[in-house]
Design a protein around this motif. Structure first.
Motif, short mmCIF file in Angstrom:
data_model
loop_
_atom_site.label_atom_id
_atom_site.label_comp_id
_atom_site.label_asym_id
_atom_site.label_seq_id
_atom_site.Cartn_x
_atom_site.Cartn_y
_atom_site.Cartn_z
N TYR A 166 0.89 -1.15 0.12
CA TYR A 166 0.11 0.01 -0.15
C TYR A 166 0.96 1.16 -0.07
CZ TYR A 166 -3.96 -2.99 1.16
OH TYR A 166 -4.94 -4.00 1.28
N THR A 167 2.23 1.11 -0.23
CA THR A 167 3.15 2.28 -0.02
C THR A 167 3.77 2.19 -1.58
OG1 THR A 167 3.83 1.74 2.29
CG2 THR A 167 5.16 2.98 1.08
N ALA A 168 3.99 1.20 -2.06
CA ALA A 168 4.84 1.15 -3.40
C ALA A 168 3.75 0.56 -4.61
CB ALA A 168 6.00 0.71 -3.29
N ALA A 172 -0.79 2.16 -4.41
CA ALA A 172 -0.18 3.00 -3.31
C ALA A 172 -1.45 3.92 -2.82
CB ALA A 172 1.04 3.59 -3.79
N THR A 173 -1.45 3.90 -1.49
CA THR A 173 -2.38 4.76 -0.87
C THR A 173 -1.88 5.21 0.57
OG1 THR A 173 -4.71 5.03 -0.16
CG2 THR A 173 -3.68 2.92 0.14
N ARG A 193 8.44 4.94 -2.39
CA ARG A 193 7.21 5.36 -3.28
C ARG A 193 7.75 5.43 -4.86
NH1 ARG A 193 2.31 6.01 -0.78
NH2 ARG A 193 2.80 6.74 1.73
N GLY A 194 9.16 5.27 -4.92
CA GLY A 194 9.54 5.31 -6.35
C GLY A 194 9.83 4.15 -6.85
N PRO A 195 10.26 3.90 -8.32
CA PRO A 195 10.50 2.58 -8.79
C PRO A 195 11.49 1.83 -8.30
CG PRO A 195 11.16 4.56 -10.15
CD PRO A 195 10.53 5.10 -9.18
N ASN A 196 11.27 0.75 -8.13
CA ASN A 196 12.25 0.03 -7.56
C ASN A 196 12.72 -0.02 -6.24
OD1 ASN A 196 12.91 -1.51 -9.99
ND2 ASN A 196 13.84 0.26 -10.81
N GLY A 205 12.98 4.85 3.53
CA GLY A 205 11.55 4.48 2.88
C GLY A 205 10.33 5.64 3.48
N GLU A 206 9.24 5.11 3.42
CA GLU A 206 7.80 5.98 3.77
C GLU A 206 7.20 5.25 4.73
OE1 GLU A 206 7.57 8.76 2.69
OE2 GLU A 206 9.44 9.11 1.35
N VAL A 207 7.26 3.93 5.30
CA VAL A 207 6.58 3.10 5.95
C VAL A 207 6.53 3.79 7.34
CG1 VAL A 207 5.94 1.20 7.12
CG2 VAL A 207 7.03 1.14 4.76
#
Length: 254
Positions: A166-168, A172-173, A193-196, A205-207
């Motif tokens: 749900y992040t990548a 993604a939300t 959230r970016g590619p790869n 990351g964004e978690v």
């Protein structure tokens, strides 16, 4: 809540080697990967001898199993159910409350998936096991709305929250609060959230681990947070230091 180590972190190792590595990283609880195509414990081996499988799970020094992640490779439904029932018996004798199975891809109609999972939930109920499916891209749980709908259509089914999906990726939300009441297990890594960037070094990351733990607490969640930094395919950084880092980060938030 408590922190556990998934043996999927060390999927290139044998079960015994993975448990030794987890112990060296000072884990006391673990999630066992039971994958037919994996290097560790296989569903067919569990079906052949449940007690031998239980002995292998007890081989880890000071480690206690708390969850199973299961991938059965069986062409016939009857054989799939035979192996799944053996895994549920293994869970019962090992005091493991949660078994996660992979949901079907979107090529399988939703009503067929509901029927399949309803049967697995009934089989799990015999041994008092919570059957869960992960939040996973490309399946009937790929969005929070779809995951909730599936749980509503299959009474007793739980979710293994994997926030990376749900992040990548295409679904993604920023808000997946609706799934928390159905969560029975959690699998964590860091994800951008970016590619790869499905799996990145912890902290890059964004978690939002703190928010996840807070939302789980509001729903009365008391089970495991499983560190699941995957070593297959091989990442561009050493896995063990990142597993250790995420362990201590999660423990600091509890």
């Amino acid at each position: 809540m408590f922190v556990a180590c998934s043996t999927r972190c060390f999927g290139r190792q044998s079960l015994e080697e993975a448990l030794q590595t987890a112990a060296e990283l000072r884990f006391t609880k673990f999630e066992a990967a039971i994958h037919e195509k994996g290097n560790q414990l296989k569903p067919s081996e569990v079906a052949a001898d449940v007690h031998e499988a239980a002995e292998r799970l007890r081989a880890g020094p000071g480690l206690v199993p708390v969850a199973f992640h299961v991938e059965i490779d069986a062409a016939e439904e009857a054989e799939y159910h035979r192996q799944f029932k053996a895994i549920c018996r293994l869970a019962r004798v090992s005091a493991v409350p949660v078994v996660t199975v992979t949901p079907s891809g979107l090529e399988v109609p939703l009503d067929c998936e509901v029927k399949r999972l309803s049967k697995l939930v009934r089989l799990g109920d015999v041994d008092g096991i919570n059957v869960c499916v992960p939040t996973l891209s490309g399946t009937h749980t790929q969005t929070p709305e779809q995951a909730v709908e599936l749980c509503e259509k299959v009474p007793g089914l739980g979710l293994t929250l994997d926030p990376s999906h749900y992040t990548a990726g295409p679904h993604a939300t920023k808000n997946y609060d609706a799934v928390y009441p159905y969560v029975r297990h959690v699998a964590l890594r860091d994800t951008g959230r970016g590619p790869n960037q499905f799996q990145v070094r912890v902290g890059q990351g964004e978690v939002e681990y703190g928010r996840i733990i807070q939302q789980l607490g509001r729903c009365g969640y008391k089970l495991s947070l499983s560190v699941e930094m995957l070593d297959q395919p091989p990442p561009p950084f050493p896995i063990a230091p990142e597993v250790r880092k995420l362990k201590y980060l999660l423990e600091s938030l509890l």
